[in-house]
Design a protein around this motif. Structure first.
Motif, PDB file in Angstrom:
ATOM      1  N   GLU A  36       0.830  -1.208   0.000  1.00  0.00           N
ATOM      2  CA  GLU A  36       0.000   0.000   0.000  1.00  0.00           C
ATOM      3  C   GLU A  36       0.862   1.255   0.000  1.00  0.00           C
ATOM      4  O   GLU A  36       0.538   2.247  -0.667  1.00  0.00           O
ATOM      5  N   ALA A  37       1.972   1.227   0.746  1.00  0.00           N
ATOM      6  CA  ALA A  37       2.874   2.382   0.775  1.00  0.00           C
ATOM      7  C   ALA A  37       3.510   2.595  -0.591  1.00  0.00           C
ATOM      8  O   ALA A  37       3.640   3.745  -1.067  1.00  0.00           O
ATOM      9  N   ALA A  38       3.912   1.510  -1.255  1.00  0.00           N
ATOM     10  CA  ALA A  38       4.519   1.620  -2.586  1.00  0.00           C
ATOM     11  C   ALA A  38       3.509   2.151  -3.597  1.00  0.00           C
ATOM     12  O   ALA A  38       3.830   3.008  -4.424  1.00  0.00           O
ATOM     13  N   ALA A  39       2.275   1.631  -3.535  1.00  0.00           N
ATOM     14  CA  ALA A  39       1.237   2.084  -4.459  1.00  0.00           C
ATOM     15  C   ALA A  39       0.940   3.566  -4.252  1.00  0.00           C
ATOM     16  O   ALA A  39       0.767   4.327  -5.218  1.00  0.00           O
ATOM     17  N   LYS A  40       0.906   3.994  -2.997  1.00  0.00           N
ATOM     18  CA  LYS A  40       0.631   5.404  -2.708  1.00  0.00           C
ATOM     19  C   LYS A  40       1.759   6.295  -3.213  1.00  0.00           C
ATOM     20  O   LYS A  40       1.523   7.358  -3.804  1.00  0.00           O
ATOM     21  N   GLU A  41       3.001   5.856  -2.998  1.00  0.00           N
ATOM     22  CA  GLU A  41       4.159   6.638  -3.434  1.00  0.00           C
ATOM     23  C   GLU A  41       4.179   6.805  -4.956  1.00  0.00           C
ATOM     24  O   GLU A  41       4.517   7.879  -5.475  1.00  0.00           O
ATOM     25  N   LEU A  42       3.782   5.746  -5.658  1.00  0.00           N
ATOM     26  CA  LEU A  42       3.815   5.781  -7.125  1.00  0.00           C
ATOM     27  C   LEU A  42       2.508   6.293  -7.739  1.00  0.00           C
ATOM     28  O   LEU A  42       2.418   6.448  -8.952  1.00  0.00           O
ATOM     29  N   GLY A  43       1.517   6.519  -6.900  1.00  0.00           N
ATOM     30  CA  GLY A  43       0.232   6.989  -7.415  1.00  0.00           C
ATOM     31  C   GLY A  43      -0.525   5.925  -8.187  1.00  0.00           C
ATOM     32  O   GLY A  43      -1.299   6.228  -9.101  1.00  0.00           O
ATOM     33  N   TYR A  44      -0.306   4.656  -7.801  1.00  0.00           N
ATOM     34  CA  TYR A  44      -0.938   3.557  -8.527  1.00  0.00           C
ATOM     35  C   TYR A  44      -2.329   3.283  -7.968  1.00  0.00           C
ATOM     36  O   TYR A  44      -2.521   3.156  -6.760  1.00  0.00           O
ATOM     37  N   VAL A  45      -3.310   3.194  -8.844  1.00  0.00           N
ATOM     38  CA  VAL A  45      -4.681   2.871  -8.472  1.00  0.00           C
ATOM     39  C   VAL A  45      -5.118   1.660  -9.276  1.00  0.00           C
ATOM     40  O   VAL A  45      -4.934   1.615 -10.498  1.00  0.00           O
TER      41      VAL A  45
END
Length: 344
Positions: A36-45
């Protein structure tokens, strides 16, 4: 931004990323947090369309309710929505107006359309029925297309259901008044037209009458009035009870908190003091109970919604739970609207 970049940053496989962002219980809490932290950092949805195509799931739960303007139903929906949202699921609300169904008459056309068309179009992954008795045909239809169903409000043969014992909860409310010394206890129940599924009104009246009889008191029909579970309905019913020269109640048991609030206002408008002249108790656990000083039996509707949502999510993510009925908790909450009768 692709799922591969998220996997690289989190140091896991793309399959693990997919499971973590889908809320699967097979992923550890630590790994889920990293993803979740990686997805948030990369703006991945996550693409909902791609996710549905890959999993065969819509990540959408259908909830069917008979009324849209009742406090109880809105609180159940709030609890269900919070639990589903936390798990990454959407909620689709379906309203089946009970007023268009006549007992013994033709099937509600909206209800038939819901089961024959909407659910079969794969718009939802599972189904929560609130205060609706599903027929054997409806339950079998859901099973045939692999849609788990959870009911709230009463037992459903062949399905997992969560229910309050309405007779027991009403008996507890009435016995509270009896324990204070009241003997002339009025009851504001539901209108027969609102008693189509699970017979809530009938069962709560049965609990009220059973409590009276257990104390050697025969129920008196003029002490019973029907209403529509609203403040206005409770107000009107209480005016009729207190204005009837044949009855002189020292207490009122209302089958809902909103009707009990209406009873409090009607009593005060007639110059009666609550609780000195008239004790009043309800059922629900309404958040305005504190403001009114209302003694009630709380049935925790938000908890009901949350538990139903958790049950349906569990049915989707693990082995199907054997059909059974789960008794929901309730609790007497004593406030200032009840006391011993002044003539005791």
């Amino acid at each position: 931004m692709t799922i591969q970049r998220v996997a690289e940053l989190a140091g896991v496989s793309t399959a693990t990323v997919s499971r973590a962002l889908a809320g699967k219980t097979t992923v550890s809490a630590a790994t889920k947090s990293k993803v979740e932290a990686a997805a948030k950092e990369l703006g991945y949805v996550v693409s909902s369309a791609a996710s549905s195509l890959a999993s065969g799931r819509t990540r959408n739960i259908g909830v069917v309710v008979p009324f849209l303007d009742g406090w109880f139903y809105m609180r159940v929906l709030k609890g269900a929505h919070q639990a589903l949202s936390d798990a990454g699921y959407d909620l689709t609300l379906y309203h089946l107006d009970q007023s268009v169904t006549v007992p013994g008459g033709p099937t509600n056309p909206r209800r038939a359309r819901l089961f024959d068309e909407f659910l079969r179009r794969q718009r939802v992954d599972a189904f929560i029925a609130v205060s609706l008795e599903l027929s054997d045909t409806e339950l079998e239809g859901l099973k045939a297309i692999g849609k788990p169903a959870v009911g709230i409000g009463g037992p459903l043969p062949g399905a997992l259901t969560l229910s309050i014992d309405d007779a027991a909860i009403a008996r507890l409310a009435t016995e509270h008044l009896l324990s204070l010394g009241h003997r002339r206890i009025a009851h504001i129940g539901g209108d027969p037209l609102l008693d189509l599924d699970f017979h809530l009104s009938v069962n709560r009246r049965a609990g009220y009458e059973a409590a009276l009889r257990s104390h050697g008191i025969e129920p008196d029909p003029p002490l019973v009035r029907g209403a529509d579970f609203t403040i206005t309905g409770g107000y009107t019913a209480t005016l009729q009870i207190l204005g009837d020269p044949r009855v002189a109640p020292t207490a009122v048991f209302a089958a809902s908190d909103e009707m009990a609030m209406g009873a409090i206002m009607a009593a005060r408008d007639l110059g009666k003091r609550v609780p000195e002249d008239l004790s009043i108790i309800g059922i629900d656990g309404h958040e305005l109970g504190d403001f009114f000083g209302l003694t009630t039996v709380s049935q925790f509707p938000e908890t009901q919604g949350r538990l139903a949502a958790e049950a349906v999510l569990n049915a989707l993510d693990s082995e199907p739970t054997p059909a059974h009925n789960v008794a929901l908790p309730y609790e007497l909450v004593v406030r200032r609207s009840t006391s011993v009768p002044t003539d005791s």
